[in-house]
Enzyme design. Structure first.
Site, PDB file in Angstrom:
ATOM      1  N   ASP A  28     -10.029  -4.341   2.631  1.00  0.00           N
ATOM      2  CA  ASP A  28      -9.299  -4.188   1.363  1.00  0.00           C
ATOM      3  C   ASP A  28     -10.313  -4.058   0.217  1.00  0.00           C
ATOM      4  OD1 ASP A  28      -6.146  -5.144   0.410  1.00  0.00           O
ATOM      5  OD2 ASP A  28      -7.719  -4.983  -1.119  1.00  0.00           O
ATOM      6  N   ILE A  29     -10.012  -3.178  -0.703  1.00  0.00           N
ATOM      7  CA  ILE A  29     -10.920  -2.909  -1.829  1.00  0.00           C
ATOM      8  C   ILE A  29     -10.970  -4.079  -2.817  1.00  0.00           C
ATOM      9  CG2 ILE A  29      -9.306  -1.818  -3.465  1.00  0.00           C
ATOM     10  CD1 ILE A  29     -11.337   0.512  -3.648  1.00  0.00           C
ATOM     11  N   ASN A  82       3.595  -7.476   2.834  1.00  0.00           N
ATOM     12  CA  ASN A  82       4.448  -7.504   1.646  1.00  0.00           C
ATOM     13  C   ASN A  82       5.498  -6.406   1.767  1.00  0.00           C
ATOM     14  OD1 ASN A  82       2.913  -9.571   0.467  1.00  0.00           O
ATOM     15  ND2 ASN A  82       1.440  -8.100  -0.341  1.00  0.00           N
ATOM     16  N   GLY A  88       6.071  -7.882  -3.467  1.00  0.00           N
ATOM     17  CA  GLY A  88       4.818  -7.503  -4.134  1.00  0.00           C
ATOM     18  C   GLY A  88       4.120  -6.326  -3.479  1.00  0.00           C
ATOM     19  N   GLN A  89       4.888  -5.499  -2.761  1.00  0.00           N
ATOM     20  CA  GLN A  89       4.274  -4.341  -2.102  1.00  0.00           C
ATOM     21  C   GLN A  89       3.930  -3.278  -3.131  1.00  0.00           C
ATOM     22  OE1 GLN A  89       6.756  -2.504   0.896  1.00  0.00           O
ATOM     23  NE2 GLN A  89       5.108  -1.207   1.646  1.00  0.00           N
ATOM     24  N   HIS A  95       1.674  -1.942   6.018  1.00  0.00           N
ATOM     25  CA  HIS A  95       0.341  -2.491   6.244  1.00  0.00           C
ATOM     26  C   HIS A  95       0.423  -3.992   6.417  1.00  0.00           C
ATOM     27  CE1 HIS A  95       1.028  -2.258   1.879  1.00  0.00           C
ATOM     28  NE2 HIS A  95       0.293  -3.360   1.758  1.00  0.00           N
ATOM     29  N   HIS A  97      -1.931  -7.334   5.950  1.00  0.00           N
ATOM     30  CA  HIS A  97      -3.156  -7.939   5.440  1.00  0.00           C
ATOM     31  C   HIS A  97      -3.628  -8.923   6.509  1.00  0.00           C
ATOM     32  CE1 HIS A  97      -2.480  -6.710   1.123  1.00  0.00           C
ATOM     33  NE2 HIS A  97      -1.239  -6.663   1.552  1.00  0.00           N
TER      34      HIS A  97
HETATM   35  P1  5GP Z   1       0.249  -4.456  -1.120  1.00  0.00           P
HETATM   36  O1  5GP Z   1       0.237  -5.071  -2.490  1.00  0.00           O
HETATM   37  O2  5GP Z   1       0.938  -3.117  -1.111  1.00  0.00           O
HETATM   38  O3  5GP Z   1       0.742  -5.383  -0.061  1.00  0.00           O
HETATM   39  O4  5GP Z   1      -1.257  -4.233  -0.745  1.00  0.00           O
HETATM   40  C1  5GP Z   1      -1.969  -3.078  -1.035  1.00  0.00           C
HETATM   41  C2  5GP Z   1      -3.425  -3.414  -0.861  1.00  0.00           C
HETATM   42  O5  5GP Z   1      -4.150  -2.207  -0.822  1.00  0.00           O
HETATM   43  C3  5GP Z   1      -4.010  -4.256  -2.002  1.00  0.00           C
HETATM   44  O6  5GP Z   1      -4.514  -5.470  -1.470  1.00  0.00           O
HETATM   45  C4  5GP Z   1      -5.110  -3.363  -2.574  1.00  0.00           C
HETATM   46  O7  5GP Z   1      -6.257  -4.083  -2.948  1.00  0.00           O
HETATM   47  C5  5GP Z   1      -5.398  -2.402  -1.440  1.00  0.00           C
HETATM   48  N1  5GP Z   1      -5.861  -1.089  -1.864  1.00  0.00           N
HETATM   49  C6  5GP Z   1      -5.294  -0.302  -2.834  1.00  0.00           C
HETATM   50  N2  5GP Z   1      -5.978   0.844  -2.937  1.00  0.00           N
HETATM   51  C7  5GP Z   1      -6.982   0.786  -2.025  1.00  0.00           C
HETATM   52  C8  5GP Z   1      -8.036   1.696  -1.674  1.00  0.00           C
HETATM   53  O8  5GP Z   1      -8.179   2.796  -2.196  1.00  0.00           O
HETATM   54  N3  5GP Z   1      -8.893   1.292  -0.702  1.00  0.00           N
HETATM   55  C9  5GP Z   1      -8.764   0.088  -0.066  1.00  0.00           C
HETATM   56  N4  5GP Z   1      -9.661  -0.200   0.878  1.00  0.00           N
HETATM   57  N5  5GP Z   1      -7.782  -0.787  -0.378  1.00  0.00           N
HETATM   58  C10 5GP Z   1      -6.908  -0.439  -1.351  1.00  0.00           C
END
Ligand code: 5GP
Length: 110
Positions: A28-29, A82, A88-89, A95, A97
């Site tokens: 994750d970034i 999420n 909080g998606q 995906h 985590h």
């Molecule tokens: P969500 O909030 O949808 O459950 O999680 C999305 C996740 O994707 C977040 O933790 C966010 O940091 C990660 N993310 C968003 N854009 C990128 C990206 O371009 N590269 C990577 N490696 N992670 C990303």
């Protein structure tokens, strides 16, 4: 197209952990733990609600492989998916985590 589709296509780089024909895992970034990896299917599935049992079974096995690959399978880890607005998606592509590398806090998330 979501950002994860672009990562799958190689249009956006990622720090890859593991990949097979169906799934991809990458760091994750914006990590929320010392180890924070995302495991995604290469097919377009919006979220956990849209995922069938076969896909969920296969991605579960993939997640276990990822945990082994980075050495957290024995120390322990947490899996989070999420779903939707309240969940909080941010990225509408299924995906999980995978969080570990430290004893994780468990608090009221409200
Ligand atoms: P969500 O909030 O949808 O459950 O999680 C999305 C996740 O994707 C977040 O933790 C966010 O940091 C990660 N993310 C968003 N854009 C990128 C990206 O371009 N590269 C990577 N490696 N992670 C990303």
């Amino acid at each position: 197209m979501t950002i994860f589709e672009k990562i799958i296509k190689g249009e956006i780089p990622c720090k890859k952990v593991l990949e097979n024909d169906e799934f991809l895992a990458f760091y994750d970034i914006n990590p929320k733990a010392p180890i924070h990896i995302l495991a995604i299917p290469k097919t377009n599935v919006k979220d956990f609600n849209e995922a069938n049992a076969t896909l969920l079974g296969k991605i579960s096995d993939f997640i276990k492989e990822v945990a082994k690959e980075v050495g957290i399978n024995k120390s322990g880890y947490r899996i989070i998916s999420n779903i939707g607005k309240d969940g909080g998606q941010e990225v509408p592509h299924l995906h999980f985590h995978i969080l570990g590398g430290a004893k994780l806090k468990w608090e009221n998330l409200e």
